[in-house]
Structures are given as structure tokens and as C-alpha cells.
Write an enzyme that holds these catalytic residues in place. Sequence first.
Site, PDB file in Angstrom:
ATOM      1  N   ASP A   1       4.387   2.779   6.648  1.00 34.26           N
ATOM      2  CA  ASP A   1       3.672   2.469   7.882  1.00 34.26           C
ATOM      3  C   ASP A   1       4.553   1.776   8.903  1.00 34.26           C
ATOM      4  O   ASP A   1       5.592   1.201   8.581  1.00 34.26           O
ATOM      5  CB  ASP A   1       2.503   1.532   7.581  1.00 34.26           C
ATOM      6  CG  ASP A   1       2.978   0.110   7.239  1.00 34.26           C
ATOM      7  OD1 ASP A   1       3.809  -0.027   6.324  1.00 34.26           O
ATOM      8  OD2 ASP A   1       2.543  -0.839   7.917  1.00 34.26           O
TER       9      ASP A   1
ATOM     10  N   LYS B   1      17.603   2.443   1.353  1.00 35.59           N
ATOM     11  CA  LYS B   1      18.556   2.343   2.468  1.00 35.59           C
ATOM     12  C   LYS B   1      19.718   1.482   1.997  1.00 35.59           C
ATOM     13  O   LYS B   1      19.702   0.261   2.171  1.00 35.59           O
ATOM     14  CB  LYS B   1      17.906   1.633   3.664  1.00 35.59           C
ATOM     15  CG  LYS B   1      16.779   2.354   4.344  1.00 35.59           C
ATOM     16  CD  LYS B   1      16.330   1.515   5.549  1.00 35.59           C
ATOM     17  CE  LYS B   1      14.948   1.843   5.988  1.00 35.59           C
ATOM     18  NZ  LYS B   1      14.426   0.899   6.996  1.00 35.59           N
TER      19      LYS B   1
ATOM     20  N   PHE C   1      14.274   3.064  10.818  1.00 35.93           N
ATOM     21  CA  PHE C   1      12.929   2.679  10.401  1.00 35.93           C
ATOM     22  C   PHE C   1      12.079   3.932  10.275  1.00 35.93           C
ATOM     23  O   PHE C   1      11.895   4.670  11.234  1.00 35.93           O
ATOM     24  CB  PHE C   1      12.297   1.686  11.380  1.00 35.93           C
ATOM     25  CG  PHE C   1      11.066   1.044  10.801  1.00 35.93           C
ATOM     26  CD1 PHE C   1      11.177  -0.066   9.964  1.00 35.93           C
ATOM     27  CD2 PHE C   1       9.807   1.577  11.037  1.00 35.93           C
ATOM     28  CE1 PHE C   1      10.044  -0.633   9.392  1.00 35.93           C
ATOM     29  CE2 PHE C   1       8.673   1.015  10.460  1.00 35.93           C
ATOM     30  CZ  PHE C   1       8.793  -0.089   9.639  1.00 35.93           C
ATOM     31  N   VAL C   2      11.587   4.173   9.075  1.00 36.79           N
ATOM     32  CA  VAL C   2      10.874   5.427   8.815  1.00 36.79           C
ATOM     33  C   VAL C   2       9.382   5.198   8.563  1.00 36.79           C
ATOM     34  O   VAL C   2       8.961   4.122   8.143  1.00 36.79           O
ATOM     35  CB  VAL C   2      11.498   6.189   7.617  1.00 36.79           C
ATOM     36  CG1 VAL C   2      12.873   6.722   7.996  1.00 36.79           C
ATOM     37  CG2 VAL C   2      11.600   5.312   6.368  1.00 36.79           C
TER      38      VAL C   2
ATOM     39  N   LYS D   1       0.813  -1.190   0.000  1.00 39.83           N
ATOM     40  CA  LYS D   1       0.000   0.000   0.000  1.00 39.83           C
ATOM     41  C   LYS D   1       0.854   1.250   0.000  1.00 39.83           C
ATOM     42  O   LYS D   1       0.408   2.341  -0.322  1.00 39.83           O
ATOM     43  CB  LYS D   1      -0.887   0.010   1.266  1.00 39.83           C
ATOM     44  CG  LYS D   1      -1.751  -1.213   1.396  1.00 39.83           C
ATOM     45  CD  LYS D   1      -2.396  -1.237   2.805  1.00 39.83           C
ATOM     46  CE  LYS D   1      -3.034  -2.574   3.066  1.00 39.83           C
ATOM     47  NZ  LYS D   1      -3.428  -2.697   4.497  1.00 39.83           N
TER      48      LYS D   1
ATOM     49  N   GLU E   1       7.855   2.015  -6.030  1.00 37.34           N
ATOM     50  CA  GLU E   1       7.979   1.460  -4.685  1.00 37.34           C
ATOM     51  C   GLU E   1       8.154   2.586  -3.667  1.00 37.34           C
ATOM     52  O   GLU E   1       8.712   3.635  -3.995  1.00 37.34           O
ATOM     53  CB  GLU E   1       9.208   0.536  -4.608  1.00 37.34           C
ATOM     54  CG  GLU E   1       8.894  -0.941  -4.607  1.00 37.34           C
ATOM     55  CD  GLU E   1       8.377  -1.454  -3.272  1.00 37.34           C
ATOM     56  OE1 GLU E   1       7.709  -0.702  -2.529  1.00 37.34           O
ATOM     57  OE2 GLU E   1       8.646  -2.623  -2.969  1.00 37.34           O
ATOM     58  N   ASP E   2       7.709   2.342  -2.455  1.00 30.41           N
ATOM     59  CA  ASP E   2       7.915   3.338  -1.405  1.00 30.41           C
ATOM     60  C   ASP E   2       9.368   3.338  -0.929  1.00 30.41           C
ATOM     61  O   ASP E   2      10.015   4.379  -0.876  1.00 30.41           O
ATOM     62  CB  ASP E   2       6.943   3.121  -0.224  1.00 30.41           C
ATOM     63  CG  ASP E   2       6.938   1.697   0.330  1.00 30.41           C
ATOM     64  OD1 ASP E   2       7.669   0.812  -0.193  1.00 30.41           O
ATOM     65  OD2 ASP E   2       6.191   1.452   1.294  1.00 30.41           O
TER      66      ASP E   2
ATOM     67  N   ASP F   1      14.690  -1.723   1.003  1.00 30.31           N
ATOM     68  CA  ASP F   1      15.418  -1.988   2.236  1.00 30.31           C
ATOM     69  C   ASP F   1      16.443  -3.085   1.925  1.00 30.31           C
ATOM     70  O   ASP F   1      17.513  -2.800   1.390  1.00 30.31           O
ATOM     71  CB  ASP F   1      14.386  -2.384   3.285  1.00 30.31           C
ATOM     72  CG  ASP F   1      14.932  -2.491   4.681  1.00 30.31           C
ATOM     73  OD1 ASP F   1      15.838  -1.727   5.011  1.00 30.31           O
ATOM     74  OD2 ASP F   1      14.447  -3.334   5.453  1.00 30.31           O
TER      75      ASP F   1
ATOM     76  N   ARG G   1       0.752   6.252   7.883  1.00 30.19           N
ATOM     77  CA  ARG G   1       0.903   6.476   6.442  1.00 30.19           C
ATOM     78  C   ARG G   1       0.502   7.898   6.048  1.00 30.19           C
ATOM     79  O   ARG G   1       0.943   8.422   5.029  1.00 30.19           O
ATOM     80  CB  ARG G   1       0.026   5.497   5.647  1.00 30.19           C
ATOM     81  CG  ARG G   1       0.414   4.045   5.789  1.00 30.19           C
ATOM     82  CD  ARG G   1      -0.352   3.220   4.757  1.00 30.19           C
ATOM     83  NE  ARG G   1      -0.392   1.804   5.076  1.00 30.19           N
ATOM     84  CZ  ARG G   1       0.543   0.916   4.729  1.00 30.19           C
ATOM     85  NH1 ARG G   1       1.603   1.307   4.067  1.00 30.19           N
ATOM     86  NH2 ARG G   1       0.424  -0.356   5.044  1.00 30.19           N
TER      87      ARG G   1
END
Length: 177
Positions: A154, A126, A147-148, A38, A94-95, A98, A160
Site C-alpha cells: 500500500d 530491496k 516505492f512500490v 496487512k 512478508e510482503d 526494505d 493493495r
Amino acid sequence: MTEVLIEADALQQRVAELGEEISADYAGRDLLLVGVLKGAVFFMADLMRHLAIPCEIDFMAISSYGDSTDSSGVVRILKDLDINIEGRHVLVVEDIIDSGLTLSYLIRNLEARAPATLEVCALLTKPERREIDVPVRYVGFEIPNRFVIGYGLDFAERYRNLPYVGVLDPARIRDAP
Ligand code: IMP
Ligand code: MG
């Protein structure tokens, strides 16, 4: 308190730049944006408004087995594309990347469907966390190993809606059920 890593106006400015770059690169071609649900929804909606080329959107939902902050690389498709991508110019949106494991699986899966071209646009990456090399054509921001949350990202489905990208207070991770 949430530490702000990327302010809302910096996000919007960078998204506009990416939109211009993508519009120039894909001039004369139809583009299909594939958003990964999402988290990418917010970025993708803003990015699309800066595209000056004919474009369509579709979505995939995937889930990786494992705990909430670490990817396992074992990926399951929860919702597949509606559109046939054979012969299409596809840009995966993509958001965040990682470990790269989720994206790597996704790329392999989409490549098998014979798109004309397949590239990736990620808002955040990252680099320190990368476990597998994935070719990412467009990157919004490189961020440190924190961790963001916010702007689509989320923690346990929350946060979000924040207009900025912030670092999640570790106490909230510890206290989570
Ligand atoms: P990867 O497979 O390790 O690259 O994980 C990618 C996915 O994990 C992203 O699409 C996010 O859903 C999630 N993720 C990774 N890092 C973060 C973060 O810092 N905040 C929120 N979600 C994250
Ligand atoms: Mg997530």
C-alpha cells in the site's frame, strides 16, 4: 500513471515456484505460516494454494513508528499470534523487506518463543535499502530502490488491490495529505 514493475502473471508464476520449493523443503513436516498484516495477506493466500504439505496460518499485526515510507525500527505488536509456536516449524511471510528493521524485531520476538525452526519468505526485497542483516530463506523478487504498490503493498492504505506490483508515481507521494 503507475509504471508496472512485475506483471500479474510473473507474480503468479514465481509464487507457484516458491510453493513448490517450500513444499519440497518441508516434506514430512507440518508448517505454520505467519503472515504479517496487512500487506502479506494477498501473497500468503496465493502461496498457500501451492503448498502440498499440511499447513496452518496465523497472523501478526505490527506497526513501526515513523513516517509512511521509512521504517524506524521501533516496532509495536498490534495483534499477536493466536497459536503457540513452541516446537513448531514457522515460516514468516512478508510482503517486502526494505531496511530489514521490522523483520529483525519480529524474528527476535518469535525466536524467544522457541519454535522448532524459524524461516522467512518475502515476496520482495530491496537489497540497496538494507540497514540490518536478516536471514531470508525464500525471496520472490529483488527490486530496485523504488516505492512500490500493489499485490498487497500500500501507500497510505491504498492500491493493495492492484494485481501487479507497480512503482508509485512520486507526484502522488508529494500530493498526499
Ligand atoms: P522495513 O522495516 O524497512 O524493512 O519495512 C518493512 C515494511 O515497510 C513492509 O512490511 C511494508 O509494510 C513497508 N514498505 C517498505 N517498502 C515499501 C514499498 O516500497 N511499498 C510499500 N510498503 C513498503
Ligand atoms: Mg505498509
